[in-house]
Scaffold this motif. Structure first.
Motif, mmCIF file in Angstrom:
data_model
loop_
_atom_site.group_PDB
_atom_site.id
_atom_site.type_symbol
_atom_site.label_atom_id
_atom_site.label_comp_id
_atom_site.label_asym_id
_atom_site.label_seq_id
_atom_site.Cartn_x
_atom_site.Cartn_y
_atom_site.Cartn_z
ATOM 1 N N SER A 93 13.118 -12.135 35.455
ATOM 2 C CA SER A 93 13.532 -13.193 36.376
ATOM 3 C C SER A 93 12.369 -13.738 37.205
ATOM 4 O O SER A 93 12.580 -14.438 38.189
ATOM 5 N N ALA A 104 14.674 -9.743 51.043
ATOM 6 C CA ALA A 104 15.576 -10.697 50.384
ATOM 7 C C ALA A 104 16.810 -10.029 49.812
ATOM 8 O O ALA A 104 17.846 -10.673 49.631
ATOM 9 N N ARG A 141 18.539 -10.799 39.449
ATOM 10 C CA ARG A 141 18.337 -12.072 38.755
ATOM 11 C C ARG A 141 18.620 -13.275 39.660
ATOM 12 O O ARG A 141 17.882 -14.255 39.654
ATOM 13 N N GLU A 142 19.655 -13.183 40.463
ATOM 14 C CA GLU A 142 20.110 -14.343 41.226
ATOM 15 C C GLU A 142 19.428 -14.491 42.587
ATOM 16 O O GLU A 142 19.499 -15.566 43.200
ATOM 17 N N THR A 143 18.784 -13.457 43.064
ATOM 18 C CA THR A 143 18.192 -13.492 44.401
ATOM 19 C C THR A 143 16.774 -14.054 44.348
ATOM 20 O O THR A 143 15.942 -13.593 43.559
ATOM 21 N N GLU A 144 16.508 -15.022 45.185
ATOM 22 C CA GLU A 144 15.170 -15.606 45.244
ATOM 23 C C GLU A 144 14.229 -14.631 45.944
ATOM 24 O O GLU A 144 14.452 -14.255 47.095
ATOM 25 N N ALA A 145 13.209 -14.213 45.236
ATOM 26 C CA ALA A 145 12.259 -13.250 45.788
ATOM 27 C C ALA A 145 10.951 -13.341 45.038
ATOM 28 O O ALA A 145 10.881 -13.844 43.914
ATOM 29 N N ASP A 146 9.901 -12.828 45.665
ATOM 30 C CA ASP A 146 8.572 -12.799 45.046
ATOM 31 C C ASP A 146 8.291 -11.470 44.368
ATOM 32 O O ASP A 146 7.533 -11.404 43.403
ATOM 33 N N LYS A 191 6.180 -13.440 52.077
ATOM 34 C CA LYS A 191 6.601 -12.889 50.792
ATOM 35 C C LYS A 191 8.011 -12.303 50.909
ATOM 36 O O LYS A 191 8.299 -11.508 51.810
ATOM 37 N N LYS A 192 8.879 -12.698 49.977
ATOM 38 C CA LYS A 192 10.258 -12.207 49.955
ATOM 39 C C LYS A 192 10.358 -11.010 49.006
ATOM 40 O O LYS A 192 9.920 -11.099 47.855
ATOM 41 N N LYS A 230 9.682 -12.107 38.851
ATOM 42 C CA LYS A 230 9.256 -11.423 40.077
ATOM 43 C C LYS A 230 8.211 -10.364 39.750
ATOM 44 O O LYS A 230 8.304 -9.692 38.724
ATOM 45 N N LYS A 241 3.506 -11.900 35.248
ATOM 46 C CA LYS A 241 3.873 -11.154 36.443
ATOM 47 C C LYS A 241 3.094 -9.837 36.497
ATOM 48 O O LYS A 241 2.577 -9.355 35.496
#
Length: 376
Positions: free
Chosen positions: A106, A31, A80-85, A2-3, A108, A134
């Protein structure tokens, strides 16, 4: 794996979240990280957890060119731009609202320690989470405890939620001595190590007032059946009472890593070495809160009963008054008086979106500033 993005990474919640991830490195990776002004600690955490780009500093211009996201708007862009869970929101105060909105918008899940998000915009933020499928997972120790207690219960069978409070540094202080309370006095919390604002909120018990409102919103539970008990030992973090009169409690040593880990691992409950408590020779006690000593707790019920934008008013007026107390502009007793005066004003508009929430927040702060000047 999990990020996780951690907002407020250099504060109490952030540091504890990083420790949970440190001890569960096979399950989680960091992340992204943000801080308000703590640049050195932010970079130190980035080095340890190998975060190279998604670093945000929202409260000042950094000295290092490693921090790519500078300012409040850039913080939202980082989320918004960072890939994360999941996003852990450990930002203090109303500044945490828009990061919560951005996290859910976004895509998450939100592990939420920022109680102001729910107090200011509970229905709107829950609707946003639902629309995006979410989760909002409470990280406050009391709400995490209630969340866990309710996992195997039908809410219709629960008649009472009981939030516990340490009582802060003034639970045993005579009322006649409250006029002499200094900032240093208010920051001496007997249980938790926290920032200035939340420490003062604990001293006034405004934090517990905010938590009453938060519990109402999170669990769709009437405020009249949410109780607060002072529990100096801070071992019982919340209780529920069921229709048959029985009570169920969440009990552990006070350790914020427990609710943080439970949020990160949800729906699983994983082994943890945090907070293990041996009940042998452990003494616990409970007391009612004194209305004369802690009027801000009871003003929260007033704001909750009045609905509309009065919850926003309660929070914003308290933040403004606490800021004035920290700055030495007003005395300790003026905090609750200013909040009471603000709640006597008309805040009957129901906010329809987050922009209206923030506009009301600004209007309250403007009114509170005028009240503060009257108390100087």
């Amino acid at each position: 794996m999990k990020k996780v993005i951690i907002l407020g990474a250099t504060g109490s919640i952030g540091r504890n979240a990083l420790d949970v991830i440190r001890k569960n490195s096979n399950d989680f990776t960091v992340a992204g990280l943000s801080a308000h002004t703590g640049e050195a600690a932010l970079l130190q955490a980035a080095d340890e957890f190998k975060v190279t780009r998604a670093l945000a500093l929202s409260g000042k211009t950094p000295d290092s060119d490693r921090i790519a996201f500078i300012g409040k708007t850039a913080l939202l862009r980082m989320i918004r731009e960072t890939e994360a869970d999941m996003v852990v929101n450990g930002i203090a105060g109303s500044e945490g609202l828009l990061p919560s909105v951005e996290a859910l918008s976004s895509g998450k899940d939100l592990a939420l320690a920022n109680k102001e998000t729910i107090v200011m915009a509970g229905p709107l933020i829950k609707d946003l989470a639902s629309k995006n499928s979410k989760l909002i997972l409470p990280v406050d120790s009391e709400h995490s405890a209630v969340f866990q207690l309710l996992r195997d219960k039908n809410l219709s069978e629960v008649t009472e939620i009981i939030l516990t409070a340490s009582g802060g540094p003034f639970r045993d202080k005579p009322l006649q001595e409250f006029r002499d309370i200094t900032l240093a006095d208010a920051l001496k919390h007997p249980t938790w190590s926290m920032g200035q604002k939340i420490s003062i909120d604990s001293a006034t018990m405004a934090n517990k007032g905010l938590e009453v409102i938060e519990a109402h919103e999170l669990f769709n539970f009437p405020g009249s059946r949410i109780k607060v008990l002072i529990h100096p030992e801070s071992r019982v973090h919340s209780l529920i009472r069921t229709a048959d009169g029985e009570m169920y409690a969440q009990i552990s040593n006070p350790d914020m890593r427990i609710p943080i880990q439970n949020a990160l691992t949800f729906p699983k409950i994983k082994f943890s070495s945090f907070g293990h408590l041996d009940l042998a020779d452990t003494i616990v006690s409970f007391f009612s809160a004194d209305k004369e000593k802690f009027p801000l707790l009871f003003l929260a019920y007033t704001a909750l009963d009045m609905g509309k934008s009065y919850k926003i008013a309660y929070n914003a007026a308290n933040e403004a008054a606490v800021g004035a107390f920290i700055d030495g502009r007003i005395g300790f007793l003026s905090i609750h008086r200013i909040v009471a005066e603000i709640l006597e004003m008309n805040w009957s508009m129901e906010p329809r979106n987050f922009d209206e929430v923030l506009e009301t927040d600004r209007e309250v702060r403007s009114a509170a500033d005028k009240k503060i000047k009257e108390h100087i």
